[in-house]
Write an enzyme that holds these catalytic residues in place. Structure first.
Site, PDB file in Angstrom:
ATOM      1  N   CYS A 226       0.856  -1.183   0.000  1.00  0.00           N
ATOM      2  CA  CYS A 226       0.000   0.000   0.000  1.00  0.00           C
ATOM      3  C   CYS A 226       0.895   1.236   0.000  1.00  0.00           C
ATOM      4  CB  CYS A 226      -0.895  -0.004   1.232  1.00  0.00           C
ATOM      5  SG  CYS A 226       0.030   0.088   2.791  1.00  0.00           S
TER       6      CYS A 226
ATOM      7  N   HIS B 113       5.843  -5.311   8.561  1.00  0.00           N
ATOM      8  CA  HIS B 113       5.861  -6.703   8.992  1.00  0.00           C
ATOM      9  C   HIS B 113       6.025  -7.665   7.809  1.00  0.00           C
ATOM     10  CE1 HIS B 113       3.749  -5.775  13.067  1.00  0.00           C
ATOM     11  NE2 HIS B 113       5.066  -5.702  13.144  1.00  0.00           N
TER      12      HIS B 113
ATOM     13  N   CYS C 163       2.787   5.593   8.989  1.00  0.00           N
ATOM     14  CA  CYS C 163       1.817   5.769   7.911  1.00  0.00           C
ATOM     15  C   CYS C 163       0.953   6.997   8.202  1.00  0.00           C
ATOM     16  CB  CYS C 163       0.937   4.530   7.794  1.00  0.00           C
ATOM     17  SG  CYS C 163      -0.439   4.730   6.630  1.00  0.00           S
TER      18      CYS C 163
ATOM     19  N   HIS D  44      -0.226  -5.147  19.504  1.00  0.00           N
ATOM     20  CA  HIS D  44       0.201  -4.783  18.159  1.00  0.00           C
ATOM     21  C   HIS D  44       0.915  -3.436  18.219  1.00  0.00           C
ATOM     22  CE1 HIS D  44      -0.035  -3.485  13.947  1.00  0.00           C
ATOM     23  NE2 HIS D  44      -0.117  -4.771  13.655  1.00  0.00           N
TER      24      HIS D  44
ATOM     25  N   GLU E 222       0.962  -0.871  16.324  1.00  0.00           N
ATOM     26  CA  GLU E 222       0.117   0.286  16.048  1.00  0.00           C
ATOM     27  C   GLU E 222      -0.722   0.656  17.262  1.00  0.00           C
ATOM     28  OE1 GLU E 222      -3.701   1.645  13.354  1.00  0.00           O
ATOM     29  OE2 GLU E 222      -2.390   0.085  12.531  1.00  0.00           O
TER      30      GLU E 222
ATOM     31  N   THR F 243      -5.990   0.687  12.237  1.00  0.00           N
ATOM     32  CA  THR F 243      -6.247   0.841  10.795  1.00  0.00           C
ATOM     33  C   THR F 243      -6.287  -0.478  10.034  1.00  0.00           C
ATOM     34  OG1 THR F 243      -3.893   1.084  10.236  1.00  0.00           O
ATOM     35  CG2 THR F 243      -5.119   3.092  10.801  1.00  0.00           C
TER      36      THR F 243
ATOM     37  N   SER G 141       1.605  -9.921  10.732  1.00  0.00           N
ATOM     38  CA  SER G 141       0.960  -8.875   9.942  1.00  0.00           C
ATOM     39  C   SER G 141      -0.546  -8.928  10.179  1.00  0.00           C
ATOM     40  CB  SER G 141       1.268  -9.059   8.452  1.00  0.00           C
ATOM     41  OG  SER G 141       0.431  -8.248   7.660  1.00  0.00           O
ATOM     42  N   SER G 142      -1.077  -7.919  10.859  1.00  0.00           N
ATOM     43  CA  SER G 142      -2.500  -7.892  11.192  1.00  0.00           C
ATOM     44  C   SER G 142      -3.364  -7.943   9.941  1.00  0.00           C
ATOM     45  CB  SER G 142      -2.822  -6.643  12.012  1.00  0.00           C
ATOM     46  OG  SER G 142      -4.213  -6.547  12.250  1.00  0.00           O
ATOM     47  N   ASN G 143      -3.050  -7.110   8.941  1.00  0.00           N
ATOM     48  CA  ASN G 143      -3.922  -7.059   7.768  1.00  0.00           C
ATOM     49  C   ASN G 143      -3.875  -8.360   6.981  1.00  0.00           C
ATOM     50  OD1 ASN G 143      -2.297  -6.550   5.022  1.00  0.00           O
ATOM     51  ND2 ASN G 143      -1.187  -5.519   6.667  1.00  0.00           N
TER      52      ASN G 143
END
Length: 326
Positions: free
Chosen positions: A30, A59, A114, A142, A144, A183, A241-243
């Site tokens: 991204c 990550h 970010c 996490h 973030e 996010t 990696s959360s996403n």
């Protein structure tokens, strides 16, 4: 939705069983990840190696290893950074105390947070100034979440992970609440938690816009577009990696078995047994080179046909910090 057919192998000529690949778009990097990686690269060019990076810049081990080869040194705490070395803060964001401490030590530091995470930080400050207690939806531990909670004094925010947490909340002033979110969450899970918050606290104030970032939402929507057409799905990304983990969950909720793989060598061909149509996507910190590596690995066992299924086109670009952009 646009489907583009690309490379294919003739099963009869190859003697291999056929496998139809549906490759989700958008996938992979991204704008925030692109920016963070570029900040490290430009810092190495400007200051020379080594440039220290607090926590993994993003990550993904492949990305971290590539930057390490270029001269980046990854550490977990500022105490591990020598006094004369530049340091970059990761894309996930850091508690406010970290840049303050770096400045106190006289370190040259660059913030690769970010911009969409920074937006959440600013919202938290504004809401706190209004006298509101913030309920922050996210995953404990996490980076973030640690960074966002660290924008305000202890006790100014309460972490909420599930709808059950909402039911168990004990707040002093229910008329002065607000909520924000990490996010990189599941869009569907977060919607359920937000609904539960609004039912219990009708006057709660939400963010001005969506906190879950465009890239997370788009990648989850792209998975939903193809998952029902697939027998199985591979998500390329790191276990921290959360996403990426959320993409696995999204596919499974569509009734499609899904597996997270770091790269081509990690494919479990026994797990793929019986699949004729396989979906592929990549988390926001996974480079496209790993997608091609996975496809190439599959091509050693199957006669593959690739089709890219495009859900939406992303054109987001984030500016670099002053001093590096030039």
């Amino acid at each position: 939705m646009v489907q583009v057919t690309s490379a294919s192998t003739d099963p009869a000529a190859s003697g291999l069983p056929p496998l139809d690949l549906l490759i989700a778009a958008p996938r992979g990097f991204c704008a925030g990840v692109d920016r963070a990686i570029r900040i490290v690269e430009l810092a190495i060019e400007k200051y020379g190696a080594p440039v220290y990076v607090r926590h993994e810049i993003v990550h993904n081990k492949y990305v971290v290893d590539e930057l390490r080869e270029k001269g980046a040194v990854f550490v977990e705490e500022l105490d591990d950074v020598p006094g004369d070395a530049p340091v970059v803060f990761s894309a996930h964001g850091v508690p406010k105390a970290v840049p303050f401490k770096a400045s106190e030590r006289g370190l040259t530091w660059l913030d690769a947070t970010c911009p969409l995470v920074s937006k959440v930080h600013r919202q938290a400050e504004r809401l706190s100034e209004q006298g509101r207690h913030i309920l922050f939806i996210g995953h404990e531990g996490h980076p973030e979440v640690i960074g966002t909670l660290g924008q305000l004094p202890d006790g100014a925010m309460t972490l909420v992970e599930t709808e059950a947490d909402v039911a168990a909340l004990d707040v002093a002033d229910s008329d002065n609440l607000a909520f924000l979110t990490q996010t990189t969450l599941s869009v569907d899970d977060t919607a359920g938690i937000v609904a539960a918050l609004k039912r219990r606290f009708p006057s709660i104030q939400g963010p001005r816009g969506e906190d879950i970032c465009y890239a997370t939402s788009n990648r989850q929507a792209a998975v939903k577009t193809i998952a029902h057409q697939c027998d199985a799905m591979l998500v390329i990304g790191a276990t921290n990696s959360s996403n990426s983990l959320r993409l696995v969950e999204v596919a499974e909720r569509q009734g499609t078995r899904a597996m997270l793989v770091k790269r081509g060598a990690c494919i479990d061909f026994d797990w793929l047994e019986g699949a004729r149509t396989l979906g592929i996507t990549a988390g926001a910190s996974a480079p496209e080179v790993l997608v091609r590596e996975v496809v190439d690995r599959l091509a050693t066992r199957y006669a593959i046909t690739e089709r890219e299924v495009e859900h939406t086109v992303e054109r987001m670009v984030f500016k670099l910090p002053r001093g590096l952009a030039a």
